[in-house]
Scaffold this motif. Structure first.
Motif, PDB file in Angstrom:
ATOM      1  N   GLY A 255      33.391  -6.600  24.880  1.00 26.98           N
ATOM      2  CA  GLY A 255      33.819  -5.793  23.751  1.00 26.98           C
ATOM      3  C   GLY A 255      32.657  -5.405  22.848  1.00 26.98           C
ATOM      4  N   ALA A 256      32.894  -4.461  21.939  1.00 28.02           N
ATOM      5  CA  ALA A 256      31.830  -3.954  21.067  1.00 28.02           C
ATOM      6  C   ALA A 256      31.264  -5.030  20.147  1.00 28.02           C
ATOM      7  N   LYS A 257      32.069  -6.062  19.863  1.00 27.28           N
ATOM      8  CA  LYS A 257      31.595  -7.117  18.957  1.00 27.28           C
ATOM      9  C   LYS A 257      30.390  -7.867  19.502  1.00 27.28           C
ATOM     10  N   VAL A 258      30.172  -7.780  20.816  1.00 26.21           N
ATOM     11  CA  VAL A 258      29.028  -8.472  21.413  1.00 26.21           C
ATOM     12  C   VAL A 258      27.704  -7.967  20.826  1.00 26.21           C
ATOM     13  N   LEU A 259      27.666  -6.698  20.417  1.00 27.12           N
ATOM     14  CA  LEU A 259      26.436  -6.120  19.867  1.00 27.12           C
ATOM     15  C   LEU A 259      26.083  -6.696  18.499  1.00 27.12           C
ATOM     16  N   PHE A 260      27.019  -7.439  17.922  1.00 30.66           N
ATOM     17  CA  PHE A 260      26.758  -8.016  16.597  1.00 30.66           C
ATOM     18  C   PHE A 260      26.713  -9.541  16.640  1.00 30.66           C
ATOM     19  N   LYS A 261      26.529 -10.085  17.847  1.00 31.39           N
ATOM     20  CA  LYS A 261      26.351 -11.531  17.979  1.00 31.39           C
ATOM     21  C   LYS A 261      25.059 -11.939  17.278  1.00 31.39           C
ATOM     22  N   GLY A 262      25.148 -12.938  16.445  1.00 34.18           N
ATOM     23  CA  GLY A 262      23.953 -13.406  15.733  1.00 34.18           C
ATOM     24  C   GLY A 262      23.660 -12.629  14.468  1.00 34.18           C
ATOM     25  N   LEU A 263      24.554 -11.689  14.083  1.00 33.03           N
ATOM     26  CA  LEU A 263      24.321 -10.884  12.871  1.00 33.03           C
ATOM     27  C   LEU A 263      24.197 -11.766  11.636  1.00 33.03           C
ATOM     28  N   GLY A 264      25.152 -12.692  11.480  1.00 36.38           N
ATOM     29  CA  GLY A 264      25.104 -13.580  10.322  1.00 36.38           C
ATOM     30  C   GLY A 264      23.838 -14.420  10.298  1.00 36.38           C
ATOM     31  N   LEU A 265      23.471 -14.966  11.454  1.00 39.92           N
ATOM     32  CA  LEU A 265      22.245 -15.774  11.546  1.00 39.92           C
ATOM     33  C   LEU A 265      21.003 -14.949  11.246  1.00 39.92           C
ATOM     34  N   ASN A 266      20.965 -13.731  11.785  1.00 38.73           N
ATOM     35  CA  ASN A 266      19.825 -12.853  11.526  1.00 38.73           C
ATOM     36  C   ASN A 266      19.634 -12.633  10.028  1.00 38.73           C
ATOM     37  N   CYS A 267      20.744 -12.391   9.328  1.00 39.55           N
ATOM     38  CA  CYS A 267      20.670 -12.115   7.890  1.00 39.55           C
ATOM     39  C   CYS A 267      20.325 -13.360   7.085  1.00 39.55           C
ATOM     40  N   ILE A 268      20.934 -14.518   7.474  1.00 39.49           N
ATOM     41  CA  ILE A 268      20.635 -15.781   6.782  1.00 39.49           C
ATOM     42  C   ILE A 268      19.156 -16.137   6.951  1.00 39.49           C
ATOM     43  N   ARG A 269      18.677 -16.006   8.180  1.00 36.23           N
ATOM     44  CA  ARG A 269      17.282 -16.339   8.499  1.00 36.23           C
ATOM     45  C   ARG A 269      16.309 -15.353   7.867  1.00 36.23           C
ATOM     46  N   ALA A 270      16.715 -14.079   7.807  1.00 36.75           N
ATOM     47  CA  ALA A 270      15.804 -13.023   7.347  1.00 36.75           C
ATOM     48  C   ALA A 270      15.387 -13.187   5.896  1.00 36.75           C
ATOM     49  N   PHE A 271      16.296 -13.689   5.046  1.00 32.93           N
ATOM     50  CA  PHE A 271      15.973 -13.756   3.612  1.00 32.93           C
ATOM     51  C   PHE A 271      14.796 -14.691   3.323  1.00 32.93           C
ATOM     52  N   PRO A 272      14.874 -15.996   3.683  1.00 32.23           N
ATOM     53  CA  PRO A 272      13.726 -16.873   3.397  1.00 32.23           C
ATOM     54  C   PRO A 272      12.473 -16.501   4.179  1.00 32.23           C
ATOM     55  N   VAL A 273      12.657 -16.074   5.428  1.00 34.62           N
ATOM     56  CA  VAL A 273      11.501 -15.731   6.268  1.00 34.62           C
ATOM     57  C   VAL A 273      10.705 -14.581   5.647  1.00 34.62           C
ATOM     58  N   ASN A 274      11.386 -13.544   5.218  1.00 34.09           N
ATOM     59  CA  ASN A 274      10.673 -12.376   4.687  1.00 34.09           C
ATOM     60  C   ASN A 274      10.243 -12.536   3.236  1.00 34.09           C
ATOM     61  N   MET A 275      10.894 -13.460   2.522  1.00 37.01           N
ATOM     62  CA  MET A 275      10.349 -13.871   1.224  1.00 37.01           C
ATOM     63  C   MET A 275       8.958 -14.457   1.423  1.00 37.01           C
ATOM     64  N   VAL A 276       8.852 -15.346   2.416  1.00 38.16           N
ATOM     65  CA  VAL A 276       7.570 -16.005   2.717  1.00 38.16           C
ATOM     66  C   VAL A 276       6.534 -14.980   3.173  1.00 38.16           C
ATOM     67  N   VAL A 277       6.951 -14.045   4.041  1.00 38.57           N
ATOM     68  CA  VAL A 277       6.028 -13.019   4.550  1.00 38.57           C
ATOM     69  C   VAL A 277       5.396 -12.239   3.401  1.00 38.57           C
ATOM     70  N   PHE A 278       6.233 -11.677   2.544  1.00 41.65           N
ATOM     71  CA  PHE A 278       5.711 -10.777   1.511  1.00 41.65           C
ATOM     72  C   PHE A 278       5.010 -11.501   0.371  1.00 41.65           C
ATOM     73  N   VAL A 279       5.517 -12.675  -0.030  1.00 40.85           N
ATOM     74  CA  VAL A 279       4.853 -13.376  -1.127  1.00 40.85           C
ATOM     75  C   VAL A 279       3.487 -13.885  -0.671  1.00 40.85           C
ATOM     76  N   THR A 280       3.380 -14.302   0.595  1.00 41.79           N
ATOM     77  CA  THR A 280       2.082 -14.739   1.138  1.00 41.79           C
ATOM     78  C   THR A 280       1.135 -13.542   1.254  1.00 41.79           C
ATOM     79  N   TYR A 281       1.654 -12.441   1.766  1.00 40.78           N
ATOM     80  CA  TYR A 281       0.865 -11.213   1.917  1.00 40.78           C
ATOM     81  C   TYR A 281       0.298 -10.766   0.566  1.00 40.78           C
ATOM     82  N   GLU A 282       1.168 -10.701  -0.445  1.00 45.28           N
ATOM     83  CA  GLU A 282       0.734 -10.259  -1.782  1.00 45.28           C
ATOM     84  C   GLU A 282      -0.231 -11.261  -2.404  1.00 45.28           C
ATOM     85  N   ALA A 283       0.045 -12.561  -2.226  1.00 47.72           N
ATOM     86  CA  ALA A 283      -0.816 -13.598  -2.808  1.00 47.72           C
ATOM     87  C   ALA A 283      -2.226 -13.544  -2.230  1.00 47.72           C
TER      88      ALA A 283
END
Length: 295
Positions: A255-283
């Motif tokens: 079914g079409a829902k298969v294309l959104f497997k891991g969506l919640g995890l991707n979003c949960i993981r993305a917030f702290p990971v990309n906070m670290v990316v950009f704050v380190t980059y800017e620092a």
């Protein structure tokens, strides 16, 4: 300096987000998990903590290089666009300029990224019961003993093309999500920075980086699912003939829902990971600017 700052940010962010990335890949490629917690529980039960960190050492190194290429390419292309359009590299870019530079940065890293992604996905989906876990069946030796060994085995069994499985899906995923990523970060920083300040504060960088990551990964999830499935398709399986076939077969069976497997995890993981990316980059950039100006 953008290349160095990007490398440091990328390496640190990988260490932060890797366990959730392993869970995400397993949920996307296998049908025997009822959800996120079931996958976490089963992985820990059979493989303990190490099960969440398979292939992490090579991934930290490769993501550092890839992040360096991504940020360096983005900055250099953006400066080139500004110079061509406005006559000076330090002119304020338009939203379209940022999107084009971001998309180009995403596309540029695909050549380097695909082999490491193939090895990462194969390592993450390989089952290695922990020695402390009792098993009624004799435990066979793992096919891949590490990331480099994994690449060597793939090249031997599947040829050079095996190292670039899922390249088309990865190109679609990264060029579009990278354009959104840099555009969102740039727009949020501009919007949240008070008038009169020429640089965003670190809280603004943290929030902008986190939300940019969430939006980019949310939109990238369908292609991320297809990429992971194509990359786990080993030489003796041949389940998928290409990107379109993989998408069609996955949707037909699950079914079409298969294309959104891991969506919640991707979003949960993305917030702290990309906070670290950009704050380190800017620092790193601000530290080097301060050190250079003092000289």
């Amino acid at each position: 300096m953008d290349f160095i700052a990007g490398a440091i940010g990328g390496g640190l962010s990988t260490a932060v987000g890797y366990p959730l990335d392993t869970v995400k890949v397993r949920i996307q490629t296998e049908r025997n998990y009822n959800g996120i917690w079931h996958c976490i529980r089963e992985t820990y039960r059979t493989e303990k903590v190490w099960g969440f960190y398979k292939g992490v050492s090579a991934s930290v190194l490769t993501v550092s290089v890839i992040s360096s290429v991504s940020f360096g390419t983005y900055k250099n292309i953006l400066c080139t666009i500004c110079k061509l359009r406005y006559g000076a590299a330090d002119e304020k870019p338009s939203k379209l300029d940022v999107s084009v530079a971001g998309g180009a940065a995403g596309a540029a890293r695909v050549v380097l990224m695909t082999p490491s992604e193939v090895a990462k996905v194969r390592m993450q989906t390989q089952r290695n019961p922990h020695p402390s876990v009792a098993s009624p069946q004799p435990v066979s030796k793992p096919k891949y003993r590490g990331s480099l060994h994994c690449l060597k085995v793939i090249a031997k069994e599947e040829g050079f093309g095996g190292l670039y499985k899922g390249c088309s899906a990865l190109l679609c995923r990264d060029s579009s999500s990278s354009a959104i990523y840099f555009l969102t970060y740039s727009a949020l920083c501009e919007w949240l920075t008070p008038a009169g300040r020429n640089k965003p504060g670190f809280l603004v960088v943290l929030l902008s980086g986190g939300f940019a990551g969430v939006l980019a990964w949310g939109l990238a999830t369908p292609m991320d699912v297809i990429k992971s499935r194509m990359q786990t398709d080993e030489s003796d399986q041949h389940k998928y003939k290409g990107l379109v076939h993989c998408a069609r077969e996955s949707v037909r069976k699950e079914g079409a829902k298969v294309l959104f497997k891991g969506l919640g995890l991707n979003c949960i993981r993305a917030f702290p990971v990309n906070m670290v990316v950009f704050v380190t980059y800017e620092a790193v950039l601000r530290f080097t600017d301060h050190y250079t100006n003092k000289k």
